[in-house]
Design an enzyme around this catalytic site. Structure first.
Site, PDB file in Angstrom:
ATOM      1  N   GLY A  55      30.948  38.556  52.375  1.00 57.59           N
ATOM      2  CA  GLY A  55      30.076  39.032  51.303  1.00 57.59           C
ATOM      3  C   GLY A  55      29.178  40.145  51.802  1.00 57.59           C
ATOM      4  N   CYS A  82      33.328  35.825  58.233  1.00 59.55           N
ATOM      5  CA  CYS A  82      32.278  36.841  58.226  1.00 59.55           C
ATOM      6  C   CYS A  82      30.973  36.256  57.678  1.00 59.55           C
ATOM      7  CB  CYS A  82      32.751  38.076  57.456  1.00 59.55           C
ATOM      8  SG  CYS A  82      31.785  39.559  57.819  1.00 59.55           S
ATOM      9  N   TYR A  83      30.562  36.619  56.454  1.00 59.02           N
ATOM     10  CA  TYR A  83      29.346  36.044  55.861  1.00 59.02           C
ATOM     11  C   TYR A  83      29.438  34.521  55.832  1.00 59.02           C
ATOM     12  CZ  TYR A  83      25.601  35.140  52.469  1.00 59.02           C
ATOM     13  OH  TYR A  83      24.468  34.671  51.848  1.00 59.02           O
ATOM     14  N   HIS A 169      38.127  39.473  59.742  1.00 55.77           N
ATOM     15  CA  HIS A 169      38.837  39.172  58.490  1.00 55.77           C
ATOM     16  C   HIS A 169      40.322  38.937  58.761  1.00 55.77           C
ATOM     17  CE1 HIS A 169      35.573  40.013  55.608  1.00 55.77           C
ATOM     18  NE2 HIS A 169      35.163  40.860  56.532  1.00 55.77           N
ATOM     19  N   GLU A 171      42.459  37.933  56.592  1.00 58.22           N
ATOM     20  CA  GLU A 171      43.231  38.105  55.366  1.00 58.22           C
ATOM     21  C   GLU A 171      43.779  39.513  55.170  1.00 58.22           C
ATOM     22  OE1 GLU A 171      38.846  38.618  54.061  1.00 58.22           O
ATOM     23  OE2 GLU A 171      40.010  37.657  55.654  1.00 58.22           O
ATOM     24  N   SER A 223      54.159  40.867  23.822  1.00 58.09           N
ATOM     25  CA  SER A 223      53.772  42.279  23.895  1.00 58.09           C
ATOM     26  C   SER A 223      54.869  43.152  24.465  1.00 58.09           C
ATOM     27  CB  SER A 223      52.535  42.409  24.795  1.00 58.09           C
ATOM     28  OG  SER A 223      52.857  42.097  26.135  1.00 58.09           O
ATOM     29  N   GLY A 224      55.858  42.542  25.114  1.00 58.28           N
ATOM     30  CA  GLY A 224      56.887  43.322  25.793  1.00 58.28           C
ATOM     31  C   GLY A 224      56.681  43.366  27.290  1.00 58.28           C
ATOM     32  N   GLY A 225      55.514  42.900  27.773  1.00 54.65           N
ATOM     33  CA  GLY A 225      55.224  42.888  29.199  1.00 54.65           C
ATOM     34  C   GLY A 225      55.693  41.607  29.859  1.00 54.65           C
ATOM     35  N   VAL A 226      55.650  41.590  31.181  1.00 51.30           N
ATOM     36  CA  VAL A 226      56.159  40.445  31.936  1.00 51.30           C
ATOM     37  C   VAL A 226      55.311  39.197  31.698  1.00 51.30           C
ATOM     38  CG1 VAL A 226      54.881  41.116  34.023  1.00 51.30           C
ATOM     39  CG2 VAL A 226      56.842  39.622  34.229  1.00 51.30           C
ATOM     40  N   ASP A 227      53.993  39.340  31.563  1.00 51.23           N
ATOM     41  CA  ASP A 227      53.117  38.171  31.428  1.00 51.23           C
ATOM     42  C   ASP A 227      53.418  37.377  30.158  1.00 51.23           C
ATOM     43  OD1 ASP A 227      51.985  39.256  33.692  1.00 51.23           O
ATOM     44  OD2 ASP A 227      50.342  40.217  32.604  1.00 51.23           O
ATOM     45  N   SER A 228      53.480  38.073  29.026  1.00 51.82           N
ATOM     46  CA  SER A 228      53.743  37.358  27.774  1.00 51.82           C
ATOM     47  C   SER A 228      55.186  36.865  27.736  1.00 51.82           C
ATOM     48  CB  SER A 228      53.445  38.251  26.557  1.00 51.82           C
ATOM     49  OG  SER A 228      54.318  39.358  26.496  1.00 51.82           O
ATOM     50  N   LYS A 369      50.132  38.385  39.793  1.00 55.06           N
ATOM     51  CA  LYS A 369      51.284  39.047  39.171  1.00 55.06           C
ATOM     52  C   LYS A 369      52.592  38.782  39.925  1.00 55.06           C
ATOM     53  CE  LYS A 369      51.320  41.928  36.233  1.00 55.06           C
ATOM     54  NZ  LYS A 369      51.585  41.899  34.770  1.00 55.06           N
TER      55      LYS A 369
END
Length: 513
Positions: A55, A82-83, A169, A171, A223-228, A369
């Site tokens: 942080g 770290c923090y 870090h 990550e 919607s046409g996107g991958v999520d929906s 995603k």
């Protein structure tokens, strides 16, 4: 029974999402929670281990974010980064001060104790530092595990409590052995099994959807996107004919989008799909509007009107399935309890259930995603859907800078189709996070043949990213850029200039509006 869970207590680090991603990459389920979460909620969540993020604050400063001190005495393994290390050391008797020499960038880690956390690491391994404070004195209850030239306490562990702290870090990819350190914590110290796999997540999600829906009916906005798309197929697997998808054609879709959605979901998945052509209504609502937030609001309000109208005709519809993702949830809520700045409104987080009177079903809200795409592969969704580049809810309306008209949309749609076609032909579609065209509200002088022209400018935007939180502009081959410019200028009537956007996020956003 849910998966083994690790909670990341977020103190405001820019890398917090990366921590969660790196943990999940080792097949351990991980969620980000506010730093102020009380021990009782940690127990209720079934957490098997905790990670305290970094942080920007100093632990000794007034108003610095802190966690409940009881977190360190719950008996759960805790890794402070770290923090998070500094806070843990201070709470457990150490002293934190501003460092005489700040340490940013790469450093060589000298290992003093190669057991548990730093097992199988070699002295001299590179780590990524980003701190101006350090633990000046840890106290007799701590053992030093490693140091660097500027940080005598680069890694420590408490002698009697399962608390470990690292000043660097693990990550970020600049710490090559970071995955090994996290693995040592997750498996060697916390004793986790690493059995979180997508197939079991799908089964649990489907069961939860069935339990939630009962004998009700679900509506899903495609919607046409991958999520929906993934949301629709997962819900369909769970409840079958109790799902009706509504695809609202808002008039600001990409070329061929509507036809592809209708064909895939009606014919391939045999899902009940209602195709609502409301282009004229949306374009009417956008007439004369140039402000991007106003565009988003009008499209959102019109979508609610159209969706509500259609949903009323679906018998027994009580649930709304949305493709909300984890980054959407995180960006929309301040993790450390303070006010968060709205950069732009997220069209799929909040609002709709209250407006429409539905109970919300969000089966993807714990996923990033790339995990959604993995789920899509498990669900046999066609590759062309899984690897579609992200497309904003307001569609081409926020890539048509200035007023949105049918004529300007036609220009943009043709230019955008050329960009997508050439990117695929160059074999770059999967490498890029997004690639698209933007129509600017300016005209420039040009020469075509022997005639002077005064026509529109198209900007091409292509970025590389892991999760859209940050993004770098893509260094496309010069020949590809030349082809894009030539084709757009020659094939799209009304355009005489093409420019390439070389802005990264931050400071720019990926979309122009």
């Amino acid at each position: 029974m849910g998966p083994e869970t690790v909670l990341v207590l977020d103190f405001g680090s820019q890398y917090t999402q990366l921590i969660a991603r790196r943990v999940r990459e080792q097949h351990v389920f991980c969620r980000i929670v506010p730093a102020t979460i009380p021990p009782a909620e940690i127990r209720a969540a079934g957490a098997k281990a905790l990670i305290l993020s970094g942080g920007p604050a100093s632990v000794y400063a007034g108003g610095a974010p802190r966690c409940d001190p009881g977190v360190f005495r719950m008996g759960l393994p805790v890794l402070g980064i770290c923090y998070g290390m500094q806070l843990g050391c201070e709470v457990l008797g150490g002293r934190v001060r501003a460092a005489e020499k700040r340490e940013y960038g790469r450093a060589e880690l000298v290992i003093d104790d190669d057991k548990d956390l730093l097992r199988d690491l070699s002295t001299g391994t590179t780590v990524w530092m980003s701190h101006g404070d350090h633990v000046e004195e840890a106290g007799a209850d701590f053992r030093v595990l490693a140091h660097t030239a500027s940080a005598p306490l680069a890694a420590v562990r408490h002698r009697t409590l399962p608390f470990f702290g690292i000043q660097f870090h693990p990550e970020v990819h600049h710490t090559p052995d970071g995955w090994r350190i996290l693995g040592n914590f997750l498996f060697g110290i916390a004793g986790l099994a690493g059995d979180w796999v997508m197939s079991s997540f799908i089964d649990r999600s489907a069961e939860e959807i069935r339990r939630t829906v009962g004998d009700g009916h679900v509506v899903c906005g495609l919607s046409g996107g991958v999520d929906s798309a993934v949301t629709a197929v997962l819900v369909h697997r769970a409840v079958g004919d109790k799902l009706t998808c509504v695809f609202v054609d808002n008039g600001v879709l990409r070329a061929g989008e509507a036809e592809a959605v209708v064909s895939t979901f009606r014919r391939h998945f045999r899902i009940d799909l209602r195709h609502v052509d409301a282009a004229a209504e949306f374009l009417g609502a956008l007439a004369g509007v140039t402000d991007p937030e106003e565009k988003r609001k009008r499209i959102g309000h019109k979508f609610i009107d159209v969706f509500r109208r259609e949903a009323k005709t679906i018998p027994g519809a009580r649930f709304l399935a949305q493709g909300t993702l984890y980054p959407d949830v995180i960006e929309s809520v301040s993790p450390v309890g303070g006010p968060s700045v709205t950069i732009k409104s997220h069209h799929n987080v909040g609002g709709l259930p209250a407006e429409l009177g539905f109970t919300l079903v969000e089966p993807l809200r714990d996923l990033f995603k790339d995990e959604v795409r993995e789920m899509g592969r498990e669900l046999s969704i066609p590759e062309e859907f899984l690897w579609r580049h992200p497309f904003p809810g307001p569609g081409l309306a926020i890539r048509c800078i200035g007023e949105v008209t049918p004529e300007r949309l036609a220009v943009l749609r043709k230019a955008d189709a050329i960009v997508r076609e050439e990117i695929r032909a160059a074999g770059l579609h999967r490498k890029l996070w997004q690639a698209f065209a933007v129509l600017l509200p300016v005209r420039t002088v040009g020469v075509m043949g022997d005639d002077r022209t005064y026509e529109s400018v198209v900007a091409v935007r292509a970025v590389e990213s892991l999760d859209a939180m940050t993004a770098d502009w893509a260094v496309l081959p010069a020949e590809l850029l030349g082809r894009l410019a030539n084709r757009i200028i020659n094939e799209v009537r009304g355009v005489n200039r093409v420019v390439y956007d070389i802005s990264s996020k931050p400071p720019a956003t990926i979309e122009w509006e």
